[in-house]
Scaffold this motif. Structure first.
Motif, PDB file in Angstrom:
ATOM      1  N   SER A  93       0.744  -1.167   0.013  1.00 41.55           N
ATOM      2  CA  SER A  93      -0.160   0.194   0.159  1.00 41.55           C
ATOM      3  C   SER A  93       0.910   1.313  -0.236  1.00 41.55           C
ATOM      4  CB  SER A  93      -0.873  -0.109   1.179  1.00 41.55           C
ATOM      5  OG  SER A  93      -2.100   1.099   1.169  1.00 41.55           O
ATOM      6  N   ASN A  96      -3.649   4.099   2.235  1.00 34.75           N
ATOM      7  CA  ASN A  96      -5.100   4.082   2.341  1.00 34.75           C
ATOM      8  C   ASN A  96      -5.530   2.664   2.231  1.00 34.75           C
ATOM      9  OD1 ASN A  96      -5.836   6.672   2.944  1.00 34.75           O
ATOM     10  ND2 ASN A  96      -5.744   7.032   0.709  1.00 34.75           N
ATOM     11  N   ASN A 197      -2.683   3.242  -8.869  1.00 30.15           N
ATOM     12  CA  ASN A 197      -2.633   1.519  -9.317  1.00 30.15           C
ATOM     13  C   ASN A 197      -3.486   1.290 -10.458  1.00 30.15           C
ATOM     14  OD1 ASN A 197      -0.927  -0.656  -8.936  1.00 30.15           O
ATOM     15  ND2 ASN A 197      -2.313  -1.688  -7.708  1.00 30.15           N
ATOM     16  N   ALA A 198      -4.579   2.197 -10.589  1.00 31.06           N
ATOM     17  CA  ALA A 198      -5.639   2.175 -11.628  1.00 31.06           C
ATOM     18  C   ALA A 198      -6.769   1.137 -11.366  1.00 31.06           C
ATOM     19  CB  ALA A 198      -4.787   1.859 -13.154  1.00 31.06           C
ATOM     20  N   ASN A 200      -9.322   2.098  -9.289  1.00 24.57           N
ATOM     21  CA  ASN A 200     -10.565   2.869  -9.089  1.00 24.57           C
ATOM     22  C   ASN A 200     -11.090   3.108 -10.354  1.00 24.57           C
ATOM     23  OD1 ASN A 200     -12.329   3.773  -6.992  1.00 24.57           O
ATOM     24  ND2 ASN A 200     -11.613   5.697  -7.104  1.00 24.57           N
ATOM     25  N   THR A 333     -10.800  11.135  -3.468  1.00 20.50           N
ATOM     26  CA  THR A 333     -10.536   9.877  -3.042  1.00 20.50           C
ATOM     27  C   THR A 333     -10.417   9.696  -1.437  1.00 20.50           C
ATOM     28  OG1 THR A 333      -8.522  10.149  -3.966  1.00 20.50           O
ATOM     29  CG2 THR A 333     -10.084   8.760  -5.070  1.00 20.50           C
TER      30      THR A 333
HETATM   31  N1  F0G Z   1      -6.327   8.489  -4.301  1.00 23.01           N
HETATM   32  C1  F0G Z   1      -6.321   7.944  -3.241  1.00 23.01           C
HETATM   33  C2  F0G Z   1      -6.266   8.821  -1.781  1.00 23.01           C
HETATM   34  C3  F0G Z   1      -5.640   6.746  -3.055  1.00 23.01           C
HETATM   35  O1  F0G Z   1      -5.082   6.068  -1.801  1.00 23.01           O
HETATM   36  C4  F0G Z   1      -5.356   5.801  -4.180  1.00 23.01           C
HETATM   37  C5  F0G Z   1      -4.461   4.650  -4.362  1.00 23.01           C
HETATM   38  C6  F0G Z   1      -5.665   6.705  -5.473  1.00 23.01           C
HETATM   39  C7  F0G Z   1      -6.364   7.769  -5.529  1.00 23.01           C
HETATM   40  C8  F0G Z   1      -5.571   6.046  -6.838  1.00 23.01           C
HETATM   41  O2  F0G Z   1      -6.612   4.649  -6.871  1.00 23.01           O
HETATM   42  O3  F0G Z   1      -4.878   3.110  -7.380  1.00 23.01           O
HETATM   43  O4  F0G Z   1      -7.196   2.810  -7.841  1.00 23.01           O
HETATM   44  O5  F0G Z   1      -5.930   4.017  -9.058  1.00 23.01           O
HETATM   45  N2  F0G Z   1      -3.959   4.082  -3.274  1.00 23.01           N
HETATM   46  C9  F0G Z   1      -3.414   2.846  -3.046  1.00 23.01           C
HETATM   47  C10 F0G Z   1      -3.368   2.383  -1.711  1.00 23.01           C
HETATM   48  C11 F0G Z   1      -2.651   2.406  -4.091  1.00 23.01           C
HETATM   49  O6  F0G Z   1      -2.281   1.598  -1.467  1.00 23.01           O
HETATM   50  O7  F0G Z   1      -3.808   2.954  -0.613  1.00 23.01           O
HETATM   51  P1  F0G Z   1      -6.059   3.478  -7.793  1.00 23.01           P
END
Ligand code: F0G
Length: 366
Positions: A93, A96, A197-198, A200, A333
């Motif tokens: 991670s 989050n 990480n794409a 969402n 997010t």
């Molecule tokens: N915004 C936040 C606050 C995030 O924590 C993440 C991803 C993203 C956007 C991007 O989302 O990966 O689905 O494209 N966080 C991951 C983590 C990688 O480990 O908490 P994503």
């Protein structure tokens, strides 16, 4: 006042609210913290920035139980893991996911191991993982290294990987798109969100498609994803060995959902674009001060992206000739309190004054 059935459904989490769209059965043990049902906030100042009678809404995912959108996917991933007899959860991670996995593991009564890039996790997120009782392993490496290790370690012995490479995570995260359509009455015209990480962007697109194939909505949005300029593998179409950005949540150089993100962008006639750290921080401050919504830097990438679409000649998608009265949703997010360090430094030292009305009046210039 008695609550309606639909209100009760919503307050019981995304699985109860959207069971028919999720990979659960009556025998799946539900692990939930009443996630989801987050506010879709109309933003007058952002709407004015876009102009042409457009309406901008912010989907505020920071109000989920652990302060980020990850909880939607985690409730499904952990419920399914329990159904399959998992002994422990494991994840890599940027912060989050580890906070969310730790909370849902605690709820389920199983251990959680989180593998993190050392020194790269925002304070609030590390505090959360620790508070929920996760076993924390810091590595001298990047998120991409951590995910590579987790894929191997998690491959057996009842360890379930709860990163977004787990399809149950994506299934749960689709519910954000369902909620948006449920509130707006149809899909928005444009959907803007940060990309790391794409997972969402993949999940939103799947959710919008599901709703349209069930004829709950009639249209599909144009998906526009934003990466931080120093961590933009999809935008540049090459792996970034040493990703760098202030938005630590999206400091990722080789996203697991790369292909799926490209498919979502292509199928929706959308775009991938970049925003600089400076633009991210400016948007974070702007959103807090003008609309009263405080988000972490990665989330502000969606707002910085909206500004870029409005103002920049270099935008991958310009909003200068956006159809009149378009509806635009920006997903923010994660909550701003997760990553307070840079803002704390701005506050500096608060020098106290004497506890008198006169002194306080003097300080505020009355
Ligand atoms: N915004 C936040 C606050 C995030 O924590 C993440 C991803 C993203 C956007 C991007 O989302 O990966 O689905 O494209 N966080 C991951 C983590 C990688 O480990 O908490 P994503």
């Amino acid at each position: 006042m008695e609550s309606t059935t639909s209100e009760l459904r919503q307050s019981r989490g995304v699985i109860e609210a959207y069971r028919e769209f999720l990979p659960v059965s009556p025998s799946t043990p539900i692990v939930s913290l009443a996630e989801g049902n987050t506010p879709l906030v109309y933003c007058p100042q952002l709407s004015e920035r876009v102009g042409r009678g457009c309406q901008v809404f912010v989907k505020n995912e920071g109000v989920n139980p652990t302060g980020s959108f990850k909880d939607r996917g985690m409730t499904v991933a952990v419920s399914k893991a329990m159904e399959r007899g998992a002994k422990a959860l494991i994840c890599a991670s940027t912060g989050n996911t580890s906070a969310s996995a730790a909370a849902y593991a605690a709820r389920a009564g199983i251990p959680c191991i989180v593998v993190l890039p050392a020194g790269k996790i925002a304070t609030g997120k590390l505090v959360q993982a620790f508070a929920y009782g996760a076993r924390i392993v810091a590595i001298d490496g990047s998120f991409d290294d951590a995910l590579r290790i987790v894929r191997e370690v998690g491959d057996g012995r009842g360890f379930v990987v709860v990163n977004s490479i787990n399809p149950d995570r994506i299934a749960g995260q689709k519910t954000a798109a369902f909620e948006i359509v449920d509130v707006l009455g149809d899909a928005p015209d444009f959907h803007l969100l940060p990309v790391g990480n794409a997972g969402n962007i993949t999940a939103y697109w799947a959710g919008y498609r599901d709703y349209r194939s069930h004829q709950i909505s009639t249209t599909l949005p144009t998906m526009i994803g934003f990466q931080a300029a120093g961590a933009a593998p999809i935008f540049y179409n090459r792996i970034v060995e040493k990703p760098e950005t202030i938005a630590s949540a999206i400091r990722i150089g080789n996203p697991a959902g790369w292909k799926q993100a490209c498919a979502a962008i292509a199928e929706s006639h959308g775009a991938i674009d970049i925003v600089s750290d400076e633009e991210i921080l400016e948007a974070q401050s702007w959103l807090a001060k003008r609309e009263g919504i405080f988000v972490e830097p990665a989330s502000a990438a969606a707002i910085a992206g909206l500004f870029k679409c409005c103002d920049s000649n270099e935008a991958a998608r310009s909003f200068r000739r956006i159809p009149e009265a378009s509806r635009i949703v920006c997903t923010v997010t994660g909550h701003g309190l997760k990553d307070p360090d840079r803002i704390i430094r701005q506050i500096g030292e608060l020098k106290p004054v004497a506890p008198t009305v006169d002194d306080v009046r003097r300080v505020i210039g009355l």
